[in-house]
Write an enzyme that holds these catalytic residues in place. Structure first.
Site, mmCIF file in Angstrom:
data_model
loop_
_atom_site.group_PDB
_atom_site.id
_atom_site.type_symbol
_atom_site.label_atom_id
_atom_site.label_comp_id
_atom_site.label_asym_id
_atom_site.label_seq_id
_atom_site.Cartn_x
_atom_site.Cartn_y
_atom_site.Cartn_z
ATOM 1 N N HIS A 55 4.646 -12.119 2.922
ATOM 2 C CA HIS A 55 4.571 -10.446 4.169
ATOM 3 C C HIS A 55 5.710 -10.186 5.923
ATOM 4 O O HIS A 55 6.491 -11.353 6.394
ATOM 5 C CB HIS A 55 3.634 -10.849 5.186
ATOM 6 C CG HIS A 55 2.821 -9.340 5.418
ATOM 7 N ND1 HIS A 55 3.155 -9.164 5.970
ATOM 8 C CD2 HIS A 55 1.800 -8.564 5.007
ATOM 9 C CE1 HIS A 55 1.846 -7.821 6.870
ATOM 10 N NE2 HIS A 55 1.423 -7.922 5.277
ATOM 11 N N GLY A 56 5.841 -9.252 5.836
ATOM 12 C CA GLY A 56 6.509 -8.767 7.451
ATOM 13 C C GLY A 56 5.749 -10.191 8.372
ATOM 14 O O GLY A 56 4.957 -10.344 8.035
ATOM 15 N N TYR B 138 -6.962 -10.755 0.898
ATOM 16 C CA TYR B 138 -5.951 -11.390 0.047
ATOM 17 C C TYR B 138 -6.639 -11.851 -0.625
ATOM 18 O O TYR B 138 -6.366 -12.689 -1.852
ATOM 19 C CB TYR B 138 -4.753 -12.148 0.151
ATOM 20 C CG TYR B 138 -3.534 -11.305 1.077
ATOM 21 C CD1 TYR B 138 -4.173 -9.944 1.636
ATOM 22 C CD2 TYR B 138 -2.587 -11.724 0.285
ATOM 23 C CE1 TYR B 138 -2.613 -9.418 1.902
ATOM 24 C CE2 TYR B 138 -1.379 -10.989 1.046
ATOM 25 C CZ TYR B 138 -1.361 -9.605 1.401
ATOM 26 O OH TYR B 138 -0.099 -9.097 1.685
ATOM 27 N N LYS C 27 -5.718 2.983 6.034
ATOM 28 C CA LYS C 27 -4.492 4.280 6.599
ATOM 29 C C LYS C 27 -5.286 5.371 5.803
ATOM 30 O O LYS C 27 -6.239 5.378 7.035
ATOM 31 C CB LYS C 27 -2.904 3.827 5.822
ATOM 32 C CG LYS C 27 -2.534 2.824 5.780
ATOM 33 C CD LYS C 27 -1.364 3.371 5.824
ATOM 34 C CE LYS C 27 -1.065 3.364 4.171
ATOM 35 N NZ LYS C 27 0.533 2.847 4.055
ATOM 36 N N GLN D 141 -4.393 -6.649 11.645
ATOM 37 C CA GLN D 141 -4.022 -7.164 10.342
ATOM 38 C C GLN D 141 -4.463 -8.734 11.185
ATOM 39 O O GLN D 141 -4.036 -9.690 9.480
ATOM 40 C CB GLN D 141 -2.615 -6.753 9.789
ATOM 41 C CG GLN D 141 -2.479 -5.764 9.296
ATOM 42 C CD GLN D 141 -1.181 -5.677 8.417
ATOM 43 O OE1 GLN D 141 -1.284 -5.776 6.974
ATOM 44 N NE2 GLN D 141 -0.217 -5.039 8.521
ATOM 45 N N ASP E 39 -25.828 27.109 20.985
ATOM 46 C CA ASP E 39 -25.629 26.601 20.180
ATOM 47 C C ASP E 39 -26.921 27.660 19.373
ATOM 48 O O ASP E 39 -27.570 27.875 18.254
ATOM 49 C CB ASP E 39 -26.454 25.112 19.259
ATOM 50 C CG ASP E 39 -25.668 24.474 18.305
ATOM 51 O OD1 ASP E 39 -24.593 25.940 17.948
ATOM 52 O OD2 ASP E 39 -26.260 24.078 17.332
ATOM 53 N N ASP F 68 5.164 -7.999 11.216
ATOM 54 C CA ASP F 68 4.346 -7.360 12.021
ATOM 55 C C ASP F 68 2.510 -7.963 11.801
ATOM 56 O O ASP F 68 1.819 -7.209 12.202
ATOM 57 C CB ASP F 68 4.362 -6.079 11.485
ATOM 58 C CG ASP F 68 4.103 -6.093 9.941
ATOM 59 O OD1 ASP F 68 4.486 -6.582 8.831
ATOM 60 O OD2 ASP F 68 3.424 -5.325 9.507
ATOM 61 N N SER G 208 0.386 -1.087 -0.013
ATOM 62 C CA SER G 208 0.238 -0.287 -0.105
ATOM 63 C C SER G 208 0.617 0.927 0.074
ATOM 64 O O SER G 208 0.386 2.455 0.414
ATOM 65 C CB SER G 208 -0.816 0.507 1.071
ATOM 66 O OG SER G 208 -0.037 0.398 1.975
HETATM 67 C C1 SPV Z 1 -24.601 20.442 14.641
HETATM 68 O O1 SPV Z 1 -23.969 19.041 15.114
HETATM 69 O O2 SPV Z 1 -24.193 21.424 15.015
HETATM 70 C C2 SPV Z 1 -25.697 20.908 14.042
HETATM 71 C C3 SPV Z 1 -26.334 19.296 13.284
HETATM 72 O O3 SPV Z 1 -25.911 21.837 13.503
HETATM 73 S S1 SPV Z 1 -28.347 19.162 14.411
HETATM 74 O O4 SPV Z 1 -27.703 19.839 15.445
HETATM 75 O O5 SPV Z 1 -28.773 17.697 13.598
HETATM 76 O O6 SPV Z 1 -28.747 20.071 13.760
HETATM 77 MG MG MG Z 2 -25.166 23.629 14.015
#
Ligand code: SPV
Ligand code: MG
Length: 669
Positions: free
Chosen positions: A327-328, A313, A282, A336, A442, A330, A247
């Site tokens: 393979h290593g 695989y 990764k 893995q 919020d 690890d 990879s």
């Molecule tokens: C937030 O995560 O602040 C969002 C998504 O705006 S929600 O809370 O669903 O409005």
């Molecule tokens: Mg939000």
């Protein structure tokens, strides 16, 4: 380490085959002679210095070796009495070249497979190749084993003996003891016996151990019949294939070393993991698949390159049926381990073998990896990765992060299921969770400077793309600056919602007063943002609140079309209903008109729908918007209560992650 190959003899039992050249120049396959094969093998083990004793057709032999143009420093030592003495005297003639060195000693007519040579070279002690699976030969060498050591080597011993082949690795202390006795033998005119007779006299001091090569090819060619049998076996060995999967985006000396080991076992096929498979365990590769594939296609010794599109695989192995998988070691532990287990099971189906080599933990490679990780975290690299992931996977998942540590959880949490590794593709910097972490509502109260500080904390320790919750985007005049700042930081996408005035969290719906922005005004904001951005990768996603505010499907769709027309790179449709019906209806109707613009959903309420179902219906980004916050805070409240109730911390201990576990989450650099 120096190799000594004994090639002075007449090879008279080979008849006409050795009429014009020494036995070692006998062809054993369409592409090699006994000697060219040995020399190529020595090169593959990194051996540079070789001493070849000559005699019969000495000049033919020297010219032949030189014409091979191998990266070897070959010293030819002639035994002038080659037709009257045994090889003990050839060694005597070469003694000045052989002092104070570890030695690989082999007869010039010995043909062996590389795994046998590897076993001998890797043996930490002085050793001789023996076979526990071969019957004791009537006329050839046998080794008498006593207390795990070789006491005698000769053709006459049958008791406590094993079939043995003249392939030795001798550490210099042991070799000096044996060589001294060879010198004594030859100087007292004892030149017609085997060199092993000289060993047998000093085997108490020259500590030689058996190295069991079992049924691997390791055989001398004395007669035309031997030649036929061994040539067949060599043809079979030359057809063997080896499979390795990579990879990596760059090739360092550790990769070269393991590739060289793999090449010794057969024709090497390299599987290159697809971008999707790499990013599943990764991060999104910086170097795309086509270039990673070209890297291996142009590497000496790689015969073929194929695509491996899963971590498992199984599909590739059942198709190619390679004799070996290399393979290593690890992968014996960690995520893995189940993949390795499955490889063993599939190999067992057809008799393939797994060969593992010690994994190099060299600090030099760790530094390279860290530098690569750091590059993946740089703004210019990180910013465009969300678009690439959406294009590549169809559906990407994002998990909420509101601090460095929650960012690390999103970055590092992986789950192995059905031979596949799952992890989140991106991070969502939620306004709700960022505000909650600061103990604030919020309502766009936490200002942009503080929100950017959160992004910075997350950016510093992670590499995954970031989707930023931009609330309403604020005033258009302010929004353009926000876009540029986020772009500079390496954020991939901002989502702004079509609300205006005092924004409240959508999950309140109409329980609180919220005002939806006009289509015209919001379109103007999108246009201004798109105009302001400097890179082409940055995405502005328009979030439609019509279903939250119960304005109906028609309004949501009209807005979606208008916002994409204004330049929105993605549309987020939100709902606070448990039933996903209205989300599904929107997706279906939007997709009927627009098949390309990515659709984003936040299934906090309609949380029964699986990612596969969203993908099937045409959704491209699923955001888990607040689950780390909602699980983390109750656990903290519980711990606080437990300590208060017990007036000590002991009862809380079982609920706690160990300090050791916590610190393993934190990267050290
Ligand atoms: C937030 O995560 O602040 C969002 C998504 O705006 S929600 O809370 O669903 O409005
Ligand atoms: Mg939000």
């Amino acid at each position: 380490m120096k190799a000594l190959i004994l090639n002075s003899g007449l090879g008279s039992r080979m008849g006409v085959i050795t009429k014009d050249h020494p036995k070692c120049m006998t062809e054993i396959s369409y592409k090699s002679t006994i000697l060219s094969r040995q020399l190529h093998q020595l090169v593959s083990f990194g051996i540079k210095d070789v001493v070849i004793t000559t005699g019969y057709y000495d000049q033919v032999l020297e010219d032949y070796c030189n014409a091979l143009h191998l990266p070897l420093n070959i010293k030819f030592v002639n035994n002038p009495l080659y037709d009257k003495t045994n090889y003990i005297y050839s060694i005597y003639c070469a003694k000045e070249q052989l002092k104070d060195e570890d030695i690989i000693l082999m007869h010039g007519d010995l043909v062996f497979e590389s795994l046998a040579m590897e076993a001998v070279i890797d043996c930490p002690k002085s050793c001789m190749a023996v076979s526990s699976t071969s019957p004791l030969p009537e006329k050839d060498f046998k080794a008498v084993i006593k207390d795990g050591r070789i006491e005698k080597v000769g053709i006459e011993y049958f008791d406590h003996a094993m079939a043995a082949q003249p392939l030795y690795k001798l550490n210099k202390e042991d070799w000096n003891i044996w060589l001294d006795n060879i010198v004594k033998f030859c100087e007292s005119d004892n030149r017609k016996c085997y060199a092993e007779n000289a060993f047998n006299e000093v085997s108490d001091k020259c500590k030689l151990y058996p190295c069991d090569v079992k049924n691997m090819l390791c055989a001398e060619i004395d007669t035309p019949e031997d030649l036929e049998v061994v040539s067949k076996k060599v043809a079979e060995i030359n057809e063997r294939t080896v499979y390795m999967c990579f990879s990596t985006e760059y090739i360092h000396s550790g990769h070269i070393a393991i590739i060289n080991k793999a090449r010794r076992l057969g024709r090497l096929i390299v599987g290159v993991l697809s971008d999707e498979a790499v990013s599943s365990f990764k991060r999104y590769p910086l170097i795309p698949f086509a270039e990673r594939k070209a890297l291996f296609e142009n590497l000496a010794g790689v015969e073929r390159v194929v695509t491996q599109d899963t971590l498992s695989y199984a599909k590739v192995l059942r198709e190619l049926k390679p004799d070996y998988v290399v393979h290593g070691n690890d992968w014996c532990e960690g995520f893995q381990k189940p993949i390795r287990q499955e490889v063993c099971e599939v190999l067992a189906e057809y008799g393939g073998k797994l060969v593992e080599y010690p994994y190099s933990n060299s600090p030099q490679y760790k530094e390279l990896d860290a530098a690569h990780r750091a590059e993946a975290a740089m703004p210019d690299v990180r910013r465009g990765r969300l678009r690439k992931l959406i294009n590549m996977k169809g559906l990407v998942t994002a998990m909420e992060a509101h601090s460095g540590i929650t960012g690390l959880i999103v970055e590092k949490t992986t789950v192995l299921q059905d031979g596949k590794t799952y992890q989140f593709d991106a991070m969502w910097v939620s306004s709700l969770c960022d505000s909650t972490a600061k103990g604030k509502p919020d309502i766009e109260l936490v200002d942009m400077t503080s929100r950017f500080r959160t992004i910075d904390d997350i950016m510093e320790v992670t590499t995954k793309p970031i989707i930023f919750d931009g609330d309403t985007g604020g005033l258009t005049e302010h929004f353009v600056y926000t876009v540029r700042s986020l772009e500079r930081m390496g954020v991939s996408m901002i989502i702004i919602e079509d609300k205006t005035g005092l924004k409240k969290n959508s999950l309140f719906g109409n329980e609180v007063k919220q005002t939806q922005d006009s289509i015209e005004h919001f379109c103007e904001k999108i246009r201004a943002g798109k105009h302001a951005q400097k890179t082409k990768e940055f995405m502005i996603c328009a979030r439609i609140e019509s279903l939250i505010l119960e304005r109906g499907m028609e309004d949501a769709l009209t807005r979606a079309m208008a916002f994409t027309e204004a330049g929105a790179d993605a549309i987020m449709i939100h709902s606070r209903k448990k039933d996903p019906a209205e989300i599904f209806e929107f997706v279906e109707m939007f997709r009927a008109k627009n098949t390309t613009t990515p659709i984003v959903v936040v299934p906090t309420s309609f949380n029964t729908v699986t990612e596969q179902e969203f993908k099937r219906r045409g959704v491209n980004v699923v955001i888990y918007a607040n689950q780390l916050t909602r699980t983390g805070f109750p656990a903290m409240q519980d711990a606080a209560r437990t300590i208060l109730e017990n007036h000590r911390a002991k009862e809380c201990d079982d609920k706690c992650m160990s300090i050791k576990e916590i610190i393993t989450l934190i990267p050290e650099e």
